[in-house]
Write an enzyme that holds these catalytic residues in place. Sequence first.
Site, PDB file in Angstrom:
ATOM      1  CB  SER A   1      25.565  29.641  72.692  1.00 11.98           C
ATOM      2  OG  SER A   1      26.050  30.055  71.455  1.00 11.98           O
TER       3      SER A   1
ATOM      4  CB  THR B   1       3.869  16.373  74.613  1.00 12.94           C
ATOM      5  OG1 THR B   1       4.348  15.738  73.434  1.00 12.94           O
ATOM      6  CG2 THR B   1       2.456  15.959  74.893  1.00 12.94           C
ATOM      7  N   GLY B   2       6.041  19.045  73.710  1.00 18.10           N
ATOM      8  CA  GLY B   2       7.439  19.438  73.892  1.00 18.10           C
ATOM      9  C   GLY B   2       7.626  20.360  75.085  1.00 18.10           C
TER      10      GLY B   2
ATOM     11  CB  VAL C   1       8.711  25.247  64.831  1.00 15.25           C
ATOM     12  CG1 VAL C   1      10.092  24.672  64.574  1.00 15.25           C
ATOM     13  CG2 VAL C   1       8.039  24.508  65.984  1.00 15.25           C
TER      14      VAL C   1
ATOM     15  CB  ALA D   1      14.062  23.501  77.822  1.00 17.96           C
TER      16      ALA D   1
ATOM     17  CE  LYS E   1      -3.691  22.332  71.152  1.00 15.75           C
ATOM     18  NZ  LYS E   1      -2.454  21.570  71.360  1.00 15.75           N
TER      19      LYS E   1
ATOM     20  N   PRO F   1     -10.704  17.751  72.001  1.00 18.63           N
ATOM     21  CG  PRO F   1     -12.910  17.758  72.797  1.00 18.63           C
ATOM     22  CD  PRO F   1     -11.930  16.940  71.993  1.00 18.63           C
TER      23      PRO F   1
ATOM     24  N   GLY G   1      19.749  28.503  76.817  1.00 12.24           N
ATOM     25  CA  GLY G   1      18.699  29.504  77.041  1.00 12.24           C
ATOM     26  C   GLY G   1      17.590  29.440  76.008  1.00 12.24           C
TER      27      GLY G   1
HETATM   28  C1  LIG Z   1       9.881  20.099  64.742  1.00  7.96           C
HETATM   29  C2  LIG Z   1       9.540  20.527  66.135  1.00  7.96           C
HETATM   30  C3  LIG Z   1       8.240  20.936  66.437  1.00  7.96           C
HETATM   31  C4  LIG Z   1       7.901  21.301  67.746  1.00  7.96           C
HETATM   32  N1  LIG Z   1       6.610  21.663  68.035  1.00  7.96           N
HETATM   33  C5  LIG Z   1       6.262  21.887  69.321  1.00  7.96           C
HETATM   34  C6  LIG Z   1       4.922  22.193  69.684  1.00  7.96           C
HETATM   35  O1  LIG Z   1       4.033  22.329  68.851  1.00  7.96           O
HETATM   36  N2  LIG Z   1       4.640  22.366  70.988  1.00  7.96           N
HETATM   37  C7  LIG Z   1       5.577  22.258  71.959  1.00  7.96           C
HETATM   38  O2  LIG Z   1       5.245  22.395  73.123  1.00  7.96           O
HETATM   39  N3  LIG Z   1       6.869  22.014  71.649  1.00  7.96           N
HETATM   40  C8  LIG Z   1       7.222  21.817  70.355  1.00  7.96           C
HETATM   41  N4  LIG Z   1       8.524  21.555  70.038  1.00  7.96           N
HETATM   42  C9  LIG Z   1       9.521  21.564  71.092  1.00  7.96           C
HETATM   43  C10 LIG Z   1       9.977  22.919  71.424  1.00  7.96           C
HETATM   44  O3  LIG Z   1      10.209  23.738  70.311  1.00  7.96           O
HETATM   45  C11 LIG Z   1      11.286  22.702  72.189  1.00  7.96           C
HETATM   46  O4  LIG Z   1      11.136  21.667  73.075  1.00  7.96           O
HETATM   47  C12 LIG Z   1      11.610  23.857  72.938  1.00  7.96           C
HETATM   48  O5  LIG Z   1      11.868  24.906  72.075  1.00  7.96           O
HETATM   49  C13 LIG Z   1      12.724  23.604  73.911  1.00  7.96           C
HETATM   50  O6  LIG Z   1      13.929  23.574  73.285  1.00  7.96           O
HETATM   51  P1  LIG Z   1      15.216  23.592  74.182  1.00  7.96           P
HETATM   52  O7  LIG Z   1      15.213  24.798  75.026  1.00  7.96           O
HETATM   53  O8  LIG Z   1      15.400  22.274  74.823  1.00  7.96           O
HETATM   54  O9  LIG Z   1      16.380  23.668  73.079  1.00  7.96           O
HETATM   55  P2  LIG Z   1      16.840  24.871  72.138  1.00  7.96           P
HETATM   56  O10 LIG Z   1      15.726  25.786  71.805  1.00  7.96           O
HETATM   57  O11 LIG Z   1      17.595  24.214  71.027  1.00  7.96           O
HETATM   58  O12 LIG Z   1      17.859  25.678  73.042  1.00  7.96           O
HETATM   59  C14 LIG Z   1      19.183  25.244  73.264  1.00  7.96           C
HETATM   60  C15 LIG Z   1      19.936  26.354  73.963  1.00  7.96           C
HETATM   61  O13 LIG Z   1      21.225  25.875  74.323  1.00  7.96           O
HETATM   62  C16 LIG Z   1      22.190  26.830  73.957  1.00  7.96           C
HETATM   63  N5  LIG Z   1      23.460  26.140  73.790  1.00  7.96           N
HETATM   64  C17 LIG Z   1      23.749  25.057  73.018  1.00  7.96           C
HETATM   65  N6  LIG Z   1      25.058  24.770  73.125  1.00  7.96           N
HETATM   66  C18 LIG Z   1      25.605  25.667  73.988  1.00  7.96           C
HETATM   67  C19 LIG Z   1      26.921  25.896  74.494  1.00  7.96           C
HETATM   68  N7  LIG Z   1      27.960  25.142  74.131  1.00  7.96           N
HETATM   69  N8  LIG Z   1      27.098  26.927  75.354  1.00  7.96           N
HETATM   70  C20 LIG Z   1      26.089  27.717  75.738  1.00  7.96           C
HETATM   71  N9  LIG Z   1      24.836  27.547  75.284  1.00  7.96           N
HETATM   72  C21 LIG Z   1      24.595  26.533  74.419  1.00  7.96           C
HETATM   73  C22 LIG Z   1      21.653  27.466  72.694  1.00  7.96           C
HETATM   74  O14 LIG Z   1      22.238  28.708  72.435  1.00  7.96           O
HETATM   75  C23 LIG Z   1      20.176  27.598  73.098  1.00  7.96           C
HETATM   76  O15 LIG Z   1      20.018  28.740  73.905  1.00  7.96           O
HETATM   77  C24 LIG Z   1       8.889  21.252  68.744  1.00  7.96           C
HETATM   78  C25 LIG Z   1      10.205  20.887  68.440  1.00  7.96           C
HETATM   79  C26 LIG Z   1      10.541  20.518  67.152  1.00  7.96           C
HETATM   80  C27 LIG Z   1      11.958  20.113  66.857  1.00  7.96           C
END
Ligand SMILES: Cc1cc2nc3c(=O)[nH]c(=O)nc-3n(C[C@H](O)[C@H](O)[C@H](O)COP(=O)(O)OP(=O)(O)OC[C@H]3O[C@@H](n4cnc5c(N)ncnc54)[C@H](O)[C@@H]3O)c2cc1C
Length: 535
Positions: A44, A350-351, A52, A17, A83, A102, A14
């Site tokens: 979780s 682009t994340g 960030v 993404a 932005k 831009p 959650g």
């Molecule tokens: C250094 C850095 C800078 C970034 N800067 C940007 C930016 O400027 N612009 C941009 O668009 N994106 C950026 N991103 C990317 C962006 O922050 C992430 O892509 C975004 O937050 C998506 O993360 P996620 O949901 O994939 O993973 P996470 O946020 O890590 O979420 C993972 C989820 O899975 C759950 N989970 C894990 N294991 C279990 C389990 N066993 N059971 C149940 N739940 C579980 C966790 O609780 C959590 O809810 C950046 C990322 C990083 C690392």
Amino acid sequence: MTGMRTKRVLIVGGGSAGWTTAAYLNAVLNKGAQKAAEVSLVESPDIPRVGVGEATIPNINNTLAAIGIDEADFLKAVDGTFKQSIRFVNWLDNNDDFYHHPFCRYAAGAGEDPGRMWLMSDRSVPFMDTVSAQPAICEMGLSPKMLGNESSGLSLVYAFHMDAMKFADYLTSFSTARGVSHYVENVVDVEMHESGDIAAVRTDSGTRLEADLFVDCTGFAAHLIEKKLGVGFEDCSQWLLCDRAVTINVPYEHFYPGAVRPYTTATALSAGWVWDIPLQTRRALGYVHSSAFISADEAERELRAFEGQHAESLPSRVVNFQVGRRRQQWAANCVAIGLSGGFIEPLESTGLYLSQIASEALAEYFPYTEDMAPLAFRFNRVMANRFYEVLDFINMHYCLTRRTDTPFWREIRRPERINDRLKAKLDFWRLKPPSAYDFEDQFFPGQPAASVQSGGPSGDNRSPVDTGRLWNHHSYENVLYGMDFLRGEFRALYGDNRPRPGILRRVQSAVQSAPGKLPPHDVWLQRMVGMSDFR
Ligand SMILES: Cc1cc2nc3c(=O)[nH]c(=O)nc-3n(C[C@H](O)[C@H](O)[C@H](O)COP(=O)(O)OP(=O)(O)OC[C@H]3O[C@@H](n4cnc5c(N)ncnc54)[C@H](O)[C@@H]3O)c2cc1C
């Protein structure tokens, strides 16, 4: 389509993404009376999300519109700001040089190629200010929108800065109010069918959740796609060396720079670069660096020194990451979206975009029928294309540098740090500057024919092609000419005294009219979405 029935989709994870996927699928697949997907999400209670302070690109507007989110509500909920550009500082020579990338520019006149004309002119007006009013509007600190709902007539394209943790919270309440089921439990086990599909997941509270389609949004942990299905990861760190970030937040109550910049700043430092992302309550800063060239402690010291004395006492955090992609984002009945599907460092923001287009592509290729394999094939192909498109573009920002002041920048300049696809593009554009035709299908002489490592049974190893839907020749021109590409070659061939592109007059008139129409960015945020006044 035969065998159509409502499909059960379980999203595991959650973060932004997971919640983007839940909100998007629920909104797009369940329009009107037809309910194609029964969407559930389990996350979780213990494992924190990544957040960030994120910058985005304009595609987010499509995603918000498709989900049905109101812009003002969104800005209030996510600490959001506008932005309009990224300002790149010290990427070329480390002497306070800068250029903007831009989001929009004016259309050229018939038969006019502003890039080529600019290269032949005296270049006393930088390329960015020749084709777009947005760099000047950014430097003036103006909002892209007028107060109220009137149009400024300037047609400024924008994206947002936001707090991705708050975005996930906002999407949680938005989606659960519209029918998405939500479980807050740890997934501890994954049950398989004999066919190789996932049957169900089990949680530490003993809940068993079955589904037809599973979406792995567990972040870098990649619980389903990697730990259960064993789909490999293609490491891309030979082209993008950075693998860690040290972050700090500078609350405005602690230090207010006097304005909220309507753009992201990316300043190159000794072993990487710093993002500076202005939100409504704070600025988020992060030094993205290569652990091979600087320790986390040194990076933290350099970041604090860069920001100034007021940053000395602020808490910091370290985030490790690996640049690369999941060889198949969709395998069996499991689709990896977000960090579990791959990550490219955040230089061009682009994340979140990659999660948004994966949600769009999944809705487009949604498995209404039993046979998922052909849909997975197309999904994987589209996502691989997008990944490499981003990889090349970011690789280019580094490899055109003239910096030799630190081991990191000397390493970046070595030919083996340029990937073959990008090298083929740059070689071609040394023969002729980039233009729209090159972006119909970016396959250039010298480009390897097989470079996708799909690792899957389909054997689809064809070279990925760029579609121009993300970066077009406008985007490439901004970075190439901001980094002085072809400058010497054109001067040697043509001199530098031909007329400037005609587009410049339109840009200059737009810049002149902007301060009379657009309020300062912080004034817009205060009046329209209730930001506090920190002045
Ligand atoms: C250094 C850095 C800078 C970034 N800067 C940007 C930016 O400027 N612009 C941009 O668009 N994106 C950026 N991103 C990317 C962006 O922050 C992430 O892509 C975004 O937050 C998506 O993360 P996620 O949901 O994939 O993973 P996470 O946020 O890590 O979420 C993972 C989820 O899975 C759950 N989970 C894990 N294991 C279990 C389990 N066993 N059971 C149940 N739940 C579980 C966790 O609780 C959590 O809810 C950046 C990322 C990083 C690392």
